[in-house]
Enzyme design. Structure first.
Site, short mmCIF file in Angstrom:
data_model
loop_
_atom_site.label_atom_id
_atom_site.label_comp_id
_atom_site.label_asym_id
_atom_site.label_seq_id
_atom_site.Cartn_x
_atom_site.Cartn_y
_atom_site.Cartn_z
N ASP A 142 114.74 -88.65 35.78
CA ASP A 142 113.95 -89.07 34.81
C ASP A 142 113.43 -88.10 34.30
O ASP A 142 113.41 -86.83 34.59
CB ASP A 142 112.97 -90.31 35.17
CG ASP A 142 113.21 -91.52 34.43
OD1 ASP A 142 113.71 -91.41 33.22
OD2 ASP A 142 112.96 -92.40 35.06
N ASP B 85 114.68 -98.62 28.55
CA ASP B 85 115.10 -99.51 29.54
C ASP B 85 115.46 -100.78 29.06
O ASP B 85 114.65 -101.37 27.98
CB ASP B 85 113.68 -99.72 30.40
CG ASP B 85 113.40 -98.44 31.33
OD1 ASP B 85 114.04 -97.18 30.81
OD2 ASP B 85 112.39 -98.32 32.11
C1 GLA Z 1 112.02 -95.07 33.46
C2 GLA Z 1 113.57 -95.19 33.69
C3 GLA Z 1 113.84 -96.57 34.45
C4 GLA Z 1 113.03 -96.45 35.88
C5 GLA Z 1 111.59 -96.06 35.60
C6 GLA Z 1 110.89 -95.96 36.78
O1 GLA Z 1 111.67 -95.85 32.60
O2 GLA Z 1 114.31 -95.25 32.55
O3 GLA Z 1 114.97 -96.63 34.60
O4 GLA Z 1 113.39 -95.38 36.75
O5 GLA Z 1 111.40 -95.01 34.68
O6 GLA Z 1 109.55 -95.74 36.81
#
Ligand code: GLA
Length: 629
Positions: free
Chosen positions: A187, A274
């Site tokens: 990430d 997301d």
């Molecule tokens: C980000 C990523 C998600 C997930 C969260 C975890 O938002 O895009 O897919 O991994 O972090 O905190």
């Protein structure tokens, strides 16, 4: 002419090369990464959409067991990925990451830091693969955005620095070596969110870092630095697992112009923020990936984020939406990563996730992401060319009302005077049509059909039918801009607070199949092209030649080019050797008719060299570009 040549050299150096080996010089190479192993889109399960960071061994093991017991693992869903929430802290004496062993009993070991080796051994013994999660910065996404969720790192500022920054070699050796994980998702919140101005930083909870990424404003992002950090991690993975038996998943949500470099670095790359279990958000994630069909290839896929089948508007009471979500992800060649508490999975839900015909599309060997044959705000028609030359077509009703539409043979690049046989991949129903088929779609429905007919171009394949084998290695985008076509639905966590959703995803002007870089119909000197590769000037496209003998195209500056004074010359190369080159052409010139022998050549390159360094206003069209037997 001398002036034009000087300008072209300048163009090459402006794009980062030297006079000796400019980015437009043919290389004879396929530059999509050979790192890791994802010849087909990875399939499996991830903890985030089901549990956020509130995870423990029982929950994740239940998912692993369910994959095996329901038969989903046998259908390909083999990765079991732990997302955010596994870490407790970084031990400052030796920098070793410590596992939250209170929630992961099998990880308890003599060393209180714990070990995931028993966990990965267990998954491997079940015939599964194991994935883990980290961040490229010092801190995690949870620390930046969801501190109220369980599973946040504990301890001092330094102990809570669980991300890879400054620990790449050590952490990668731990994850992929000692712990033997097969997949790593990295990430990017630690280089995005920890600016000195962030109250969490200003109050002393975290150290400032960068930010290197400004998600809202691409020009404020240090693209080269972000790429270098992700490359360093990839190289550490190569070193730790020289056999290349791993998957490296980039999670930059389409920021940092990752579109232009993910293919050289990792095996899958997030194209947007997301997903949420609502329709509008699904459309947003769909749109960020759906017009990037030329940026997904075997071993490096677009990732519109994990499946939310089973939850919210994709739950048991909304099987139409659930099937649409699954269909679209399959057509996009998205990694199929389930995000549901598998302990609750019902037969109907397993029917959506486990439909073998739909999975087979996603896992088709040709690796062609679907191409938009019709691109509207209400209805979209996606066509995916399969390894056997037949087509899968998905007709999506984005709207909340029923709609009547017409599918034509031309959408499929099939002849209008011969019958087209259709098989509904959800219910197995069969029918056929000639010329046009009227279709009725319910609200949010996606019809998914396999179509067999007489090919319009029987001698070979249009390049736009084989996007998995076409790589815009240099796409002419010098200043990346946000893509205005991505649906901007309400964000559940923001509602209408603020001044609205703005286009964020950088990809506007990227190369396209059957469209110009700005989503118009390709057109040269008044002639439109239903089949074409559209790209900006100052571009070099690599094409894998799977045994074809001839390359043909009608090339020219697209009528949509803004500048009448711009000049472009086109050349075609086979395994690094130039086969032909046109004169300098201007907008409105008749297309150059190209036909060159390519028998035996592995890589064909299409170069559109521009007369000045910045040609983002000059789309060019490789009309009817095709490889023939
Ligand atoms: C980000 C990523 C998600 C997930 C969260 C975890 O938002 O895009 O897919 O991994 O972090 O905190």
């Amino acid at each position: 002419m001398k002036r034009l040549l000087a300008a072209a050299l300048l163009a090459a150096s402006a794009l980062g090369g030297t006079a000796h080996a400019g980015p437009l010089d043919a290389t004879g190479q396929w530059s999509v990464t050979s790192r890791g192993s994802a010849p087909l889109p990875p399939m499996g399960w991830n903890s985030w959409n089901a549990f956020n960071s509130d995870i423990d061994e029982e929950k994740v093991l239940a998912a692993a067991k369910a994959l095996v017991d329901t038969g989903l693992a046998a259908k390909g869903y083999v990765y079991v990925n732990i997302d955010d929430g596994w870490w407790l802290r970084r031990r400052t004496s030796d920098g070793r990451l410590m596992i939250r062993t209170a929630r992961w009993p099998s990880a308890r070991s003599k060393d209180p830091a714990g070990s995931f080796r028993p966990w990965t051994d267990k998954l491997h013994a079940m015939g599964l693969k194991a994935g883990i999660y980290s961040d490229i910065g010092r801190n995690s996404c949870g620390q930046a955005y969801t501190a109220q969720f369980a599973g946040q790192p504990e301890g001092t500022v330094e102990e809570r620095e669980v991300g890879l920054y400054g620990h790449v070699q050590q952490d990668i050796a731990l994850f992929m070596g000692a712990w033997n994980f097969d997949m790593l998702k990295v990430d990017g919140c630690g280089i995005r969110a920890m600016s000195p101005a962030n109250p969490l930083v200003a109050s002393g909870q975290y150290r400032a870092l960068g930010p290197l990424i400004d998600y809202e404003t691409l020009p404020n992002t240090d693209i080269a630095a972000v790429r270098a950090l992700y490359t360093e991690v990839g190289e550490a993975m190569d070193k730790t697992r020289p056999r290349g038996d791993f998957v490296y998943s980039l999670c930059l949500w389409g920021s940092a112009d990752v579109r232009s470099w993910a293919g050289k670095v990792g095996n899958m790359s997030r194209t947007s923020e997301d997903i949420s279990p609502n329709w509008e958000r699904m459309l947003h994630n769909l749109d960020a990936a759906s017009r990037r069909e030329l940026y997904a290839h075997p071993n490096s896929w677009n990732d519109p984020d994990m499946l939310f089948v089973g939850t919210g508007v994709f739950d048991m009471d909304h099987l139409t939406e659930a099937r649409s979500h699954m269909t679209l992800w399959a057509m996009l060649n998205a990694p199929l990563i389930i995000g549901y508490d598998m302990r609750k999975a019902s037969p109907a839900l397993l029917g959506v996730l486990g439909n073998s015909r739909v999975i087979a599309l996603n896992q088709d060997a040709a690796g062609n992401q679907a191409v938009l044959a019709y691109d509207g705000e209400t209805v979209q028609i996606f066509v995916k060319t399969l390894a056997d030359g037949t087509k899968a077509v998905a007709v999506l009703n984005r709207s909340g009302s029923p709609v009547d539409v017409t599918l034509t043979a031309a959408h499929l690049k099939y002849r209008a005077d011969a019958p087209v046989a259709l098989t509904d991949l959800w219910d197995g129903g069969e029918r056929s049509f000639t010329g046009e088929a009227p279709l009725h779609l319910e609200s949010h429905q996606t019809l998914l059909l396999k179509a067999t007919g007489a090919r319009e171009h029987p001698g070979g394949l249009y390049l736009s039918e084989m996007p998995g084998s076409v790589n815009p290695a240099v796409d002419g985008v010098v200043h990346p801009m946000a893509d205005p076509l991505v649906h901007r639905g309400l964000l559940p966590w923001r509602s209408t607070r603020g001044d609205g959703e703005h286009p964020l995803y950088g990809g506007w002007g990227g190369a396209r199949a059957d469209a110009t870089p700005f989503a118009q119909t390709p057109k040269i000197a008044g002639k439109t092209y239903a089949s074409a590769i559209g790209v900006l000037a100052n571009s070099r496209i690599e094409v894998q030649n799977h045994g074809f003998a001839t390359f043909t195209a009608e090339a020219g500056i697209d009528d949509a080019a803004a500048d009448p004074d711009a000049r472009v010359r086109f050349s075609v190369h086979a395994d690094g050797k130039r086969l032909m080159q046109t004169e300098w052409m201007k907008r409105g010139d008749q297309p150059a008719m190209i036909s060159v022998p390519v028998k035996g050549a592995k890589i064909i390159e299409l170069v559109a060299e521009g007369s000045r360094p910045l040609m983002q206003d000059v789309p060019v069209t490789w009309g009817k570009a095709a490889l023939d037997r």
